[in-house]
Design a protein around this motif. Structure first.
Motif, short mmCIF file in Angstrom:
data_model
loop_
_atom_site.label_atom_id
_atom_site.label_comp_id
_atom_site.label_asym_id
_atom_site.label_seq_id
_atom_site.Cartn_x
_atom_site.Cartn_y
_atom_site.Cartn_z
N LYS A 74 0.83 -1.20 0.00
CA LYS A 74 0.00 0.00 0.00
C LYS A 74 0.87 1.26 0.00
O LYS A 74 0.56 2.25 -0.70
N ILE A 75 1.94 1.23 0.77
CA ILE A 75 2.82 2.40 0.84
C ILE A 75 3.38 2.74 -0.53
O ILE A 75 3.38 3.91 -0.96
N ILE A 76 3.88 1.73 -1.24
CA ILE A 76 4.44 1.97 -2.58
C ILE A 76 3.37 2.46 -3.53
O ILE A 76 3.58 3.40 -4.31
N ASN A 77 2.21 1.83 -3.46
CA ASN A 77 1.09 2.23 -4.32
C ASN A 77 0.70 3.69 -4.07
O ASN A 77 0.55 4.49 -5.01
N TYR A 78 0.58 4.06 -2.81
CA TYR A 78 0.11 5.39 -2.45
C TYR A 78 1.14 6.47 -2.83
O TYR A 78 0.79 7.47 -3.46
N ILE A 79 2.40 6.24 -2.48
CA ILE A 79 3.43 7.24 -2.78
C ILE A 79 3.57 7.43 -4.29
O ILE A 79 3.70 8.56 -4.78
N SER A 80 3.54 6.33 -5.04
CA SER A 80 3.73 6.43 -6.49
C SER A 80 2.54 7.04 -7.20
O SER A 80 2.61 7.34 -8.40
N THR A 81 1.45 7.26 -6.48
CA THR A 81 0.32 7.96 -7.09
C THR A 81 0.67 9.41 -7.40
O THR A 81 0.30 9.94 -8.45
N PHE A 82 1.41 10.06 -6.50
CA PHE A 82 1.68 11.49 -6.68
C PHE A 82 3.11 11.80 -7.11
O PHE A 82 3.39 12.91 -7.57
N THR A 83 4.04 10.85 -6.95
CA THR A 83 5.41 11.11 -7.37
C THR A 83 5.98 9.88 -8.06
O THR A 83 5.64 8.75 -7.70
N THR A 84 6.83 10.11 -9.02
CA THR A 84 7.48 9.00 -9.71
C THR A 84 8.60 8.45 -8.84
O THR A 84 9.53 9.19 -8.47
#
Length: 290
Positions: free
Chosen positions: A230-240
């Motif tokens: 979830k952490i990777i999914n969430y962070i990669s939503t707004f930043t590459t």
């Protein structure tokens, strides 16, 4: 199963990287430095597992006590930290609010960390230096809007962090925590960079922090509010996310601020962060010379 242990180090004025093996350190940078100057470059090239295999046929070049540890990933583009990621940690806030629906995030700068074996610095501005034992994931394959199902394929390696915090500076302004999280050398990352090859390395492992041998924090990653996926999914939503990015994934209950009265770290204290399969990150505390 024992996983390969990569490290970054300095020795006789030389900065390098290698593998810790029985009997010492294999200096991989002496063999491959022209191609990959640091472990960040090795990760970006996707060669971490390859070098681990190569190391099986090599003998150590020098003893472990001949080197000085450095932060495994020296200059990541991003260091993103997750706050309040264990159930008991959320309850510590005593604000009557349920666990948040999305991760709380903040940024740290590389120079706010030091290496395994080096002292954490208590600044002259505040005595409220606190510890937070956490697990680090290092991105190997970049991406944007990464699906949870695909998240683990984007992890290259794991490490440990003491996400040291100056507590009263976390509340120096109305709503941010940046100041209290970024005093120079108040945190540590290391000692090893462990290649990530199996979900079992992360999904239910024990994470523990000790101060002067006393257990202060202890929990399991299976209890995290927000999973690693979830952490990777969430962070990669707004930043590459890019290879070498560092994500610090949250600490259990038991930080010094939550005692009554609070117990702050002081010079001479020894803090150890340990997690199954990732080793022990150990640092003393010293006053910053100003």
């Amino acid at each position: 199963m024992t996983h390969p242990r990569f490290l970054s180090f300095s020795r006789n004025g030389h900065h390098g990287y290698g593998l810790a093996v029985e009997g010492g350190v294999i200096d991989l940078s002496a063999r491959h430095g022209a191609s990959w100057a640091s472990l960040s470059d090795v990760i970006e090239a996707g060669r971490l597992v390859h070098l681990a295999e190569e190391g099986k046929a090599l003998k150590p070049d020098f003893a472990l006590d001949e080197i000085r540890f450095e932060i495994p990933i020296p200059s990541p583009e991003k260091i993103i930290c997750v706050g309040v990621n264990f159930p008991d940690r959320n309850e510590e806030y005593k604000d009557g609010q349920a666990a948040p629906s999305n991760p709380s995030l903040f940024i740290r700068f590389a120079r706010s960390f030091t290496a395994h074996g080096e002292p954490l610095m208590r600044p002259p501005e505040s005595p409220q230096l606190d510890y937070e034992g956490e697990i680090v994931i290092v991105i190997g394959k970049g991406g944007r809007r990464i699906a949870e199902a695909d998240a683990f394929s984007h992890i290259a390696a794991l490490s440990l962090c003491n996400e040291g915090t100056i507590r009263d500076w976390v509340r120096h302004a109305k709503f941010n925590v940046t100041q209290g999280k970024n005093f120079d050398r108040t945190g540590a990352i290391g000692p090893w960079l462990i290649p990530f090859t199996d979900a079992a390395q992360l999904e239910d492992i024990k994470l523990e922090t000790r101060v002067n041998g006393e257990v202060r924090q202890s929990d399991r990653t299976s209890r995290m509010i927000f999973s690693f996926r979830k952490i990777i999914n969430y962070i990669s939503t707004f930043t590459t996310l890019v290879p070498g990015d560092v994500i610090v994934t949250g600490t259990p209950t038991g930080a010094g601020a939550r005692f009554d009265p609070p117990i702050w770290l002081k010079p001479g204290d020894v803090v150890e962060v340990e997690a199954d399969g990732l080793g022990i990150l150990k640092n003393t505390i010293a006053d910053e010379v100003f």
